[in-house]
Design a protein around this motif. Structure first.
Motif, short mmCIF file in Angstrom:
data_model
loop_
_atom_site.label_atom_id
_atom_site.label_comp_id
_atom_site.label_asym_id
_atom_site.label_seq_id
_atom_site.Cartn_x
_atom_site.Cartn_y
_atom_site.Cartn_z
N VAL A 90 0.86 -1.10 -0.21
CA VAL A 90 -0.18 0.01 -0.62
C VAL A 90 1.10 1.17 0.17
CG1 VAL A 90 -1.93 0.91 1.23
CG2 VAL A 90 -1.56 -1.11 1.32
N PRO A 91 0.78 2.43 -0.91
CA PRO A 91 1.57 2.64 -1.12
C PRO A 91 1.31 4.35 0.24
CG PRO A 91 0.16 3.53 -2.09
CD PRO A 91 -0.78 2.40 -2.29
N LEU A 92 2.75 4.77 0.61
CA LEU A 92 2.55 6.27 1.97
C LEU A 92 2.30 7.37 1.08
CD1 LEU A 92 6.40 5.46 3.24
CD2 LEU A 92 4.04 5.05 4.57
N VAL A 93 1.89 7.48 -0.24
CA VAL A 93 1.69 8.75 -1.31
C VAL A 93 -0.27 7.72 -1.04
CG1 VAL A 93 1.26 10.37 -2.84
CG2 VAL A 93 3.30 9.10 -1.46
N GLU A 109 -7.62 5.23 4.98
CA GLU A 109 -8.77 5.93 3.41
C GLU A 109 -8.78 7.45 3.98
OE1 GLU A 109 -12.00 5.86 0.53
OE2 GLU A 109 -12.17 4.76 2.66
N GLY A 110 -8.65 8.26 3.34
CA GLY A 110 -8.55 9.86 3.22
C GLY A 110 -9.40 10.13 2.05
N PRO A 111 -9.94 11.63 2.18
CA PRO A 111 -9.72 12.02 0.64
C PRO A 111 -9.36 12.08 -0.49
CG PRO A 111 -9.42 14.32 2.39
CD PRO A 111 -9.61 12.60 3.02
N SER A 112 -7.97 12.05 -0.32
CA SER A 112 -7.00 11.84 -1.22
C SER A 112 -6.94 9.93 -1.87
CB SER A 112 -5.16 12.13 -1.43
OG SER A 112 -5.65 13.71 -1.08
N GLY A 113 -7.31 9.27 -1.08
CA GLY A 113 -7.05 7.90 -1.15
C GLY A 113 -6.48 6.78 0.10
N PHE A 114 -5.57 5.97 -0.53
CA PHE A 114 -5.73 5.01 0.65
C PHE A 114 -4.14 5.28 0.28
CE2 PHE A 114 -9.12 3.18 -1.30
CZ PHE A 114 -10.40 2.99 -0.57
N THR A 115 -3.73 5.11 1.86
CA THR A 115 -1.75 5.23 2.20
C THR A 115 -1.78 3.99 3.33
OG1 THR A 115 -2.29 6.72 3.81
CG2 THR A 115 -2.17 7.20 2.06
N ARG A 116 -0.97 3.57 4.18
CA ARG A 116 -0.48 2.37 4.48
C ARG A 116 -0.21 3.33 5.96
NH1 ARG A 116 3.89 1.52 1.74
NH2 ARG A 116 6.27 2.43 3.05
N THR A 117 -0.62 2.81 6.44
CA THR A 117 0.40 3.40 8.26
C THR A 117 1.85 3.34 8.63
OG1 THR A 117 -0.29 1.52 9.70
CG2 THR A 117 -1.88 3.89 9.41
N ARG A 118 2.19 4.37 9.17
CA ARG A 118 3.31 3.90 9.53
C ARG A 118 3.66 3.65 10.54
NH1 ARG A 118 6.90 7.46 6.55
NH2 ARG A 118 5.70 8.80 5.05
N ARG A 119 2.66 1.78 11.09
CA ARG A 119 2.66 1.42 11.74
C ARG A 119 3.01 -0.29 12.00
NH1 ARG A 119 -2.86 2.51 14.37
NH2 ARG A 119 -1.78 3.42 15.58
N GLU A 120 4.42 -0.88 12.60
CA GLU A 120 4.64 -1.91 12.23
C GLU A 120 3.06 -2.75 12.28
OE1 GLU A 120 7.86 -3.65 10.62
OE2 GLU A 120 7.66 -1.17 10.60
N PRO A 121 3.54 -3.77 12.40
CA PRO A 121 1.87 -5.00 11.97
C PRO A 121 2.21 -6.15 13.24
CG PRO A 121 3.29 -5.95 10.07
CD PRO A 121 3.72 -4.89 10.41
N ASP A 122 2.53 -4.82 14.81
CA ASP A 122 2.76 -5.59 16.09
C ASP A 122 0.86 -7.06 16.25
OD1 ASP A 122 3.63 -5.94 19.16
OD2 ASP A 122 1.85 -5.43 19.24
N PRO A 123 2.35 -8.43 16.57
CA PRO A 123 0.93 -9.46 17.03
C PRO A 123 0.42 -8.35 17.76
CG PRO A 123 2.99 -10.59 16.57
CD PRO A 123 3.05 -8.63 16.90
N GLU A 124 0.38 -7.96 19.04
CA GLU A 124 -1.40 -7.36 20.00
C GLU A 124 -1.54 -6.53 19.52
OE1 GLU A 124 -2.43 -7.89 23.17
OE2 GLU A 124 -1.17 -9.75 23.28
N ARG A 125 -1.08 -6.05 18.86
CA ARG A 125 -1.67 -4.73 18.28
C ARG A 125 -3.19 -4.56 17.26
NH1 ARG A 125 1.64 -0.66 16.23
NH2 ARG A 125 1.76 0.06 17.95
N LEU A 126 -2.44 -6.10 16.28
CA LEU A 126 -3.16 -6.91 15.28
C LEU A 126 -4.19 -7.21 16.06
CD1 LEU A 126 -0.66 -7.55 13.25
CD2 LEU A 126 -2.50 -6.23 13.03
#
Length: 162
Positions: free
Chosen positions: A23-26, A64-81
């Motif tokens: 997923v893009p950052l932009v 998802e924002g007004p300009s589209g989809f972006t990836r977040t800057r957080r790691e897929p930490d198992p506890e958070r998932l």
């Protein structure tokens, strides 16, 4: 907000990070993001890429924002998932409660039967005769994710709370 779409669980949790990285950052529109997911991972066809994009939003790994989809800057930490899965994926908490309330491991079909009353009315109208097919698949996928996230265990083809 809760999300209903759940992709087929991967063989390893690390795959979630691979899809997130696609997923893009932009910000990009849904078509561009799905195309990137398909190009950069083993996900395909487009409907499955769209399901992954929605699921990443549920897991707070994409937005998802007004300009589209972006990836977040957080790691897929198992506890958070695990937390996001329980709180933000429709039916996940109910499926886990069904397993926790059972004395013995349950077959996926039994979990679906106990879950069926939770299916929203508009979904019943939407799917009609296909309701059981669509929602039993969703419940099966929820169970698979619960196992992958160490929230449940699979024993002899049945499921129990971890």
């Amino acid at each position: 907000m809760q999300f209903k779409l759940v992709p087929e669980p991967p063989a390893a949790l690390a795959f979630v990070g691979e899809v997130q990285a696609a997923v893009p950052l932009v910000p990009g529109d849904e078509d561009d993001c799905c195309a990137r997911i398909i190009r950069r991972t083993d996900v395909g066809p487009r409907d499955e890429a769209r399901t992954w994009l929605t699921f990443l939003r549920a897991l707070e790994l994409a937005t998802e924002g007004p300009s589209g989809f972006t990836r977040t800057r957080r790691e897929p930490d198992p506890e958070r998932l695990r937390r996001a899965f329980r709180e933000r994926v429709y039916g996940a908490e109910t499926v886990l409660e069904i397993l926790a309330d059972a004395d013995d491991p349950l077959a996926a079909g039994t979990v679906f039967e106990r879950f069926e009353s939770e299916i929203p009315h508009y979904e019943r109208r939407k799917y009609g005769a296909r309701l059981e097919e669509v929602w039993s698949e969703r419940v099966r996928r929820l169970l698979g994710w619960a196992v992958l996230l160490d929230l449940a265990e699979r024993v002899d083809g049945r499921y129990r709370s971890a």
